[in-house]
Design a protein around this motif. Sequence first.
Motif, PDB file in Angstrom:
ATOM      1  N   ARG A   1     -14.151  -4.492 -11.238  1.00 47.83           N
ATOM      2  CA  ARG A   1     -14.234  -5.288  -9.964  1.00 47.83           C
ATOM      3  C   ARG A   1     -14.362  -4.609  -8.590  1.00 47.83           C
ATOM      4  O   ARG A   1     -14.589  -5.118  -7.514  1.00 47.83           O
ATOM      5  CB  ARG A   1     -12.760  -5.902  -9.975  1.00 47.83           C
ATOM      6  CG  ARG A   1     -12.373  -7.020 -11.252  1.00 47.83           C
ATOM      7  CD  ARG A   1     -13.523  -7.875 -11.440  1.00 47.83           C
ATOM      8  NE  ARG A   1     -13.236  -8.741 -12.499  1.00 47.83           N
ATOM      9  CZ  ARG A   1     -13.850  -9.637 -12.973  1.00 47.83           C
ATOM     10  NH1 ARG A   1     -14.790 -10.033 -12.516  1.00 47.83           N
ATOM     11  NH2 ARG A   1     -13.681 -10.191 -14.163  1.00 47.83           N
TER      12      ARG A   1
ATOM     13  N   LEU B   1     -17.082  -1.480  -6.825  1.00 49.09           N
ATOM     14  CA  LEU B   1     -18.441  -0.922  -6.841  1.00 49.09           C
ATOM     15  C   LEU B   1     -18.126   0.476  -7.063  1.00 49.09           C
ATOM     16  O   LEU B   1     -17.327   1.226  -6.130  1.00 49.09           O
ATOM     17  CB  LEU B   1     -19.201  -1.154  -5.646  1.00 49.09           C
ATOM     18  CG  LEU B   1     -19.884  -2.653  -5.408  1.00 49.09           C
ATOM     19  CD1 LEU B   1     -20.629  -2.605  -4.153  1.00 49.09           C
ATOM     20  CD2 LEU B   1     -20.699  -2.783  -6.484  1.00 49.09           C
TER      21      LEU B   1
ATOM     22  N   HIS C   1     -26.199  -6.470 -10.480  1.00 49.79           N
ATOM     23  CA  HIS C   1     -25.542  -7.554  -9.623  1.00 49.79           C
ATOM     24  C   HIS C   1     -26.928  -8.645  -9.606  1.00 49.79           C
ATOM     25  O   HIS C   1     -26.622  -9.771  -9.391  1.00 49.79           O
ATOM     26  CB  HIS C   1     -25.217  -7.001  -8.224  1.00 49.79           C
ATOM     27  CG  HIS C   1     -24.102  -6.229  -8.390  1.00 49.79           C
ATOM     28  ND1 HIS C   1     -22.952  -6.942  -7.861  1.00 49.79           N
ATOM     29  CD2 HIS C   1     -23.417  -5.337  -9.042  1.00 49.79           C
ATOM     30  CE1 HIS C   1     -21.893  -6.271  -8.057  1.00 49.79           C
ATOM     31  NE2 HIS C   1     -21.887  -5.002  -8.727  1.00 49.79           N
TER      32      HIS C   1
ATOM     33  N   LYS D   1     -26.447 -12.460 -10.332  1.00 48.11           N
ATOM     34  CA  LYS D   1     -26.617 -13.301  -9.298  1.00 48.11           C
ATOM     35  C   LYS D   1     -27.651 -14.413 -10.085  1.00 48.11           C
ATOM     36  O   LYS D   1     -27.437 -15.509  -9.746  1.00 48.11           O
ATOM     37  CB  LYS D   1     -27.253 -12.450  -8.212  1.00 48.11           C
ATOM     38  CG  LYS D   1     -27.610 -13.657  -6.963  1.00 48.11           C
ATOM     39  CD  LYS D   1     -27.892 -12.886  -5.857  1.00 48.11           C
ATOM     40  CE  LYS D   1     -28.256 -13.699  -4.568  1.00 48.11           C
ATOM     41  NZ  LYS D   1     -28.889 -15.035  -4.664  1.00 48.11           N
TER      42      LYS D   1
ATOM     43  N   GLU E   1     -18.591 -10.973  -9.336  1.00 52.63           N
ATOM     44  CA  GLU E   1     -19.158 -11.485  -8.372  1.00 52.63           C
ATOM     45  C   GLU E   1     -20.206 -10.629  -7.690  1.00 52.63           C
ATOM     46  O   GLU E   1     -20.037  -9.600  -7.420  1.00 52.63           O
ATOM     47  CB  GLU E   1     -18.095 -11.650  -7.540  1.00 52.63           C
ATOM     48  CG  GLU E   1     -18.151 -12.568  -6.175  1.00 52.63           C
ATOM     49  CD  GLU E   1     -17.071 -12.729  -5.331  1.00 52.63           C
ATOM     50  OE1 GLU E   1     -17.243 -13.088  -4.044  1.00 52.63           O
ATOM     51  OE2 GLU E   1     -16.093 -12.744  -5.925  1.00 52.63           O
TER      52      GLU E   1
ATOM     53  N   SER F   1     -22.305  -8.358  -5.194  1.00 50.86           N
ATOM     54  CA  SER F   1     -21.965  -8.145  -3.910  1.00 50.86           C
ATOM     55  C   SER F   1     -23.141  -7.668  -3.154  1.00 50.86           C
ATOM     56  O   SER F   1     -24.229  -7.271  -3.388  1.00 50.86           O
ATOM     57  CB  SER F   1     -21.194  -6.746  -4.252  1.00 50.86           C
ATOM     58  OG  SER F   1     -21.678  -5.649  -3.181  1.00 50.86           O
ATOM     59  N   GLU F   2     -23.181  -8.272  -1.864  1.00 55.84           N
ATOM     60  CA  GLU F   2     -24.204  -8.020  -0.945  1.00 55.84           C
ATOM     61  C   GLU F   2     -24.742  -6.360  -0.692  1.00 55.84           C
ATOM     62  O   GLU F   2     -25.850  -6.000  -0.824  1.00 55.84           O
ATOM     63  CB  GLU F   2     -23.743  -8.571   0.248  1.00 55.84           C
ATOM     64  CG  GLU F   2     -23.606 -10.096   0.763  1.00 55.84           C
ATOM     65  CD  GLU F   2     -25.056 -10.729   0.450  1.00 55.84           C
ATOM     66  OE1 GLU F   2     -26.280 -10.198   0.751  1.00 55.84           O
ATOM     67  OE2 GLU F   2     -25.241 -11.772  -0.264  1.00 55.84           O
ATOM     68  N   GLN F   3     -23.579  -5.669  -0.654  1.00 53.77           N
ATOM     69  CA  GLN F   3     -24.113  -4.095  -0.553  1.00 53.77           C
ATOM     70  C   GLN F   3     -24.572  -3.725  -1.976  1.00 53.77           C
ATOM     71  O   GLN F   3     -25.379  -3.022  -1.883  1.00 53.77           O
ATOM     72  CB  GLN F   3     -22.419  -3.617  -0.533  1.00 53.77           C
ATOM     73  CG  GLN F   3     -22.484  -2.159  -0.133  1.00 53.77           C
ATOM     74  CD  GLN F   3     -21.355  -1.323  -0.271  1.00 53.77           C
ATOM     75  OE1 GLN F   3     -20.048  -1.940  -0.234  1.00 53.77           O
ATOM     76  NE2 GLN F   3     -21.451  -0.214  -0.818  1.00 53.77           N
ATOM     77  N   ALA F   4     -24.255  -4.246  -3.072  1.00 52.82           N
ATOM     78  CA  ALA F   4     -25.142  -3.677  -4.136  1.00 52.82           C
ATOM     79  C   ALA F   4     -26.223  -4.255  -4.293  1.00 52.82           C
ATOM     80  O   ALA F   4     -27.196  -3.598  -4.931  1.00 52.82           O
ATOM     81  CB  ALA F   4     -24.169  -4.056  -5.456  1.00 52.82           C
TER      82      ALA F   4
END
Length: 822
Positions: free
Chosen positions: A650, A652, A668, A672, A751, A753-756
């Motif tokens: 959960r 990164l 991711h 997605k 979920e 992650s934008e960062q990933a």
Amino acid sequence: MAETYDYRTAERKWQQRWDEEGIYRAREDEDRPKYYALEMLPYPSGDLHVGHAKNYTLGDAVARMMRMLGYNVLHPMGWDAFGLPAENAAIQRRADPNVWTRENIANMQRQVRLMGTSYDWSREIATCDPRYYRWNQWIFLRLYERGLAYKREAPVNWCPNDQTVLANEQVIDGRCWRCDHVVERRNLSQWFLKITAYADRLLADLEKLRGWPERTRTMQRNWIGRSEGVQLSFAVETSEERISVFTTRADTIFGATYLAVAPEHAVVEQIVTKKHQNAVRDFAESLKSRSELERTSLMEKQGVFTGAYAVNPLSNERIPIWVTNYVLAEYGTGAVMGVPAHDERDFDFARKHGLPVAQVIVVPGSDIEAPLQQPYTDEGRLIASGDFTGMTSMRARKAITDRLVALGIGEAQVNYRFRDWLVSRQRYWGTPIPIIYCEQCGEVPVPDNALPVLLPQNVPITGEGSPLARDPAFTNTTCPKCGGAAKRESDTMDTFFESSWYYLRYLDPHNDQQPWDPAKAKHWMAVDQYIGGSEHAVLHLLYSRFFYKFFHDEGWVSESDEPFTRLFHQGMVLYNGEKMSKSRGNVVGIDQTAEKNGVDAMRLFLLYVTPPEDTSDWTDEGISGRVRFVNRVWRACEPFFDRARSVDVRALPQVSASEEKALVRAVHVAAKSAIDETLSRRFHYNATIARLDEYVNALTALEQSAPDSAAVLYAVHALPLVIAPFAPHIAEELWARMGHTSSVHLERYLEPSEQALAVDEITLVVQVNGKIRARLQAAPGISEDQAFELAMQQSAVQAQLDGKQIRKRIYVADKLLNLVAG
RNA sequence: GGGGAAGUGGCGGAAUGGCAGACGCAGCCGCCUCAAAAGCGGCCGGGUAUCACCCAUGAGGGUUCGAGUCCCUCCUUCCCCACCA
């Protein structure tokens, strides 16, 4: 020595565990949004093949995704267990239909479980169970009380092979939908459900069904076939009789040059003159002996003159009355006014029989005096139409209708192409219709407290005539009203009756007081996603909508009056490009496939081979690719079980190398894709599984170069989570091996992650006049000016711009720079 | 006849109007092996002058800086309805 993945053991183990722990059991829960996922319930024909598997795999992937996305998912399964095949088995090999059906259900239930589906088996139903069909009878009685179930004599479709009547929806190209035998017309007294009373709502509410395929809505619209027009009557010159006709083109009434009447029309006998009597009778007889199929495929328009004349109520013209084969007795009034100038069929008929063609609408841009070479069926301005001359078609229709109403000989009317649903069948293996016939009291409904009317056991089934009618122990009874001797109705219900409401019984399958608790319907309905074949686009889906509207009107369901919010038709499965069939011997069965390849590989292949709505082709080479994938997943994870254990999926991982970032990103991207395909309701999991391939490929590659990377351990631990909805068994096995004690299927999905998902570097395409001349590596967010400067340093770009002026710059951030020069 | 959907390598297919062919199947070459299987690596639309360029998403036109994607015409395939007045 590395351990290899033993799918047989793992599949058996986890299916048993899921069952014991009841992890897919649904309970009402106000804290989570509900999601009702449903696949059309199967007929228990004996064995499941990969075509069924595609349907259930898709539904299961959707249900599992939604469950992991935090929804309270209801996903039930049952058996559409009444019907002819059981009876045919009885005739052919003296099997008891009940035993035959029960055995098939047991086998198919085993096979559905074998596929690793996440059904709540505590809600399983079989429609041939008295605890189920009792409520069929109960619903029938409620329809009866409302006048929506009635018995009448009518021309009906009779299948001589199956020895029973058929609904109009079950006649395809003049043939029986089950046995393909040519259907005959017979006049019989039969039970109907008044679906036409709901015609307007069934039609209008199609607009609400935005989550249905457009083509299915169109098919229902066409099947209902609404047309607005006027019904008007013509006086007959030599008789008191009047002949009513229906027309959508009242504006063409001055062009009527004859009346055409169906040969079965009751008026024919009244008006036919002596001289023409024999010709008319011969004509009618010649048509009667032909099947509906022959009659309609005969296309050529035939007819005979009756000798009688009618009077056009507006022009007072005298026009001949003909009996023809092209007017349908069952639609409208069974008679039409013939307007050859403005109707193709009438034109054909008139030309063949020398009837006049009277033009009453101006053909734009042509000489109105010239005789018409073909009918003009568009609208226009009226000529030769008395007071109405000069009006447009639209105005004239209104004015002429008003005049006919004023004269008391016409009224505006809406006609529907579809008819009431014929629900009685002269067969054994179905729900007995709960009606008793008493000489004193007439037609008497069976009281609710006497339900169910049980289907008797050990009734001889010969294939000829109605089995129940020949069983005195069943038919002889007493009248519930007067207590006198009476006879039971011996017909059973069309099996589409059961399947029109089964989705409500799943909500409350053990209720013995009512078919379902309305509070449960309020909680769970409507079905959020319905998945099944498009062959039911009209039949089952129209009947269910009708039932549900009735239930809504009675207050038994609330919220919507449509049962299925979203509908998805999966495509069929071929084998090596050919349709699977028992006679060809090319059916790909579930048991062999699961044994040979493993269930997860089978599920993955079915989802991967095509988008789910398309026809897919099962090939032995194709499935091998997914078998390889499953093994690759195992090999990618197995050496890392111990080290991956401690990784928090959960959070990164801290990584810096670009290959590591790329792997985390692949994780991711795959998650997605799975979520997007689910929530968009496109269900193109073929694209998602391609992302899973990339994920595992990236993982395998990094394991070679940097086996101790945090990215590797993270990707290993996240893998079961991401593949769980698609390959549930290996996902569970991997999850357990990494130290988890509760099911991966009860976890929240990964979920994204934008960062990933972010990339460090983008490829900027540089075009000159729309053609690609260079590709630049740059940081995301590079400005247009910076991009332009870099582009101008490229020799290929300079060469193209040589001696030209840049007229325009098109810049699409992080994607493309197009220099327009000339 | 009417209505709907769709045409992309050898095959299944991918591609919010922005790098066509992702991912896989089949095939070819190589590594590993005594050998095979499995596995791993590479090639894989066409052309040519092959670290490069040109052509290419059924055919033809159009819109656009830019079209597999949007519009028009045509061709082909599949599905549904088909004397409904």
